[in-house]
Design an enzyme around this catalytic site. Structure first.
Site, short mmCIF file in Angstrom:
data_model
loop_
_atom_site.label_atom_id
_atom_site.label_comp_id
_atom_site.label_asym_id
_atom_site.label_seq_id
_atom_site.Cartn_x
_atom_site.Cartn_y
_atom_site.Cartn_z
N CYS A 1 -1.75 42.41 -32.98
CA CYS A 1 -0.93 43.01 -31.93
C CYS A 1 0.44 42.35 -31.97
O CYS A 1 0.53 41.12 -31.89
CB CYS A 1 -1.59 42.80 -30.57
SG CYS A 1 -0.56 43.26 -29.16
N GLY A 2 1.49 43.15 -32.13
CA GLY A 2 2.83 42.59 -32.29
C GLY A 2 3.31 41.82 -31.07
O GLY A 2 3.87 40.72 -31.20
N CYS B 1 3.85 48.08 -26.76
CA CYS B 1 3.04 47.87 -27.96
C CYS B 1 4.00 47.49 -29.07
O CYS B 1 4.84 48.29 -29.48
CB CYS B 1 2.27 49.14 -28.32
SG CYS B 1 1.32 49.01 -29.87
#
Length: 314
Positions: A102-103, A253
């Site tokens: 997950c960035g 996100c």
């Protein structure tokens, strides 16, 4: 209360009593974080889901366990070629399912390591960590962090190159299916361009969009409106909402922001810039394209990371 009923309603995470945790977020994409330097905490899928429950648990889009890479099979595999990746980001979606990475979570993960005293990272310093999408290098830039997310690629490259779209997305609030482009940032994304902010606001993302064809491991779906003008002072700008696999709509996100920039830049053509601002409900993140090793184009994601609370499970 009847004893049997009490047992069935007992929170799934109650067996984790005494476990220390933190709560953090990156532009509103929020996580429960657990430090596990000895690799002794096994948190089952139902326990992750219970911890991430926003009404009966701590609440979060996912759970991140910080564990030494040498204590996980996938971490040891990374260490064989990248010995500096000492810490591994063991990431789970809010429903307990395993995710590649997950960035936004990468930035919060590194900030968490700092706040727990597990690493030292001066301003301008770099740290390489392990994820299920490979090693990621993070640079501290004051109160923010910039992450080399690695190379991007089209999931269906033939269709993307020939037609600039590879799938159709159906979503509540949009009258007809929309063409989309699927991009891998180590995890899968499908990007839909919309013409107006009113369309973006009307899209109801509490119901998962339908994607046809859907990538093999499912996909996150981004709905993006290009700014007008698209480019200002050499920086492109878009506004985005996202439905994440195993979570639902989230405030932000990071990998989705990168995928959105990939898709919009592809649609905009050869003159499109390499630097982008992506506006999400939780704030703004930066995306930059640059030449990586072996001729592969890499993507950098930058933005804030915040720890808002720490505690101990009762």
């Amino acid at each position: 209360m009847d004893a049997t009923l009490a047992e069935t309603t007992e929170p799934a995470f109650r067996t984790l009593g005494g476990l220390r945790f933190s709560k953090g977020h990156g532009t509103g994409n929020d996580f429960v974080l657990v430090a596990d330097p000895e690799g002794i905490h096994t948190i089952a899928a139902d326990q992750v889901a219970a911890l991430c429950d926003r009404h009966r648990g701590i609440g979060g889009d996912g759970l991140i366990r910080a564990v030494p890479s040498r204590l996980l099979p996938e971490g040891r595999e990374l260490l064989a070629t990248i010995p500096g990746a000492e810490w591994f980001m063991d990431y789970r979606n809010g429903d307990g399912s395993v995710a590649e990475m997950c960035g936004n979570g990468v930035r919060v993960f590194v900030h968490f390591l700092r706040s727990e005293g597990l690493i030292e990272l001066p301003d301008g310093g770099a740290l390489t960590i392990g994820t299920r999408a490979g090693a990621k290098t993070v640079v501290r830039t004051g109160d923010d962090y910039a992450v080399d997310m690695g190379p991007w690629e089209f999931i269906f490259p033939g269709e993307a190159t020939a037609k600039a779209m590879d799938s159709l997305v159906t979503a509540e609030g949009l009258e007809v299916p929309r063409p989309a482009l699927s991009v891998s940032m180590g995890n899968p994304h499908t990007v839909v361009a919309l013409a107006e902010l009113s369309e973006l606001a009307a899209t109801r993302l509490f119901i998962a969009p339908s994607v046809e064809p859907v990538p093999a491991n499912g996909t996150n779906v981004e709905f993006v409106v290009p700014s007008e003008p698209l480019v200002h002072d050499g920086i492109g700008s878009v506004t985005m909402r996202v439905h994440e696999r195993g979570v639902g709509e989230t405030q932000s996100c990071g990998t989705g922001a990168c995928a959105a920039a990939v898709a919009i830049r592809h649609w905009a053509g050869a003159e499109a810039p390499d630097s982008w601002r992506v506006h999400v409900p939780g704030g703004v993140v930066g995306v930059k394209f640059f030449a990586g090793p072996a001729g592969h184009e890499h993507v950098e994601l930058s933005g804030p990371a915040v720890i808002v609370a720490t505690g101990t499970l009762s």
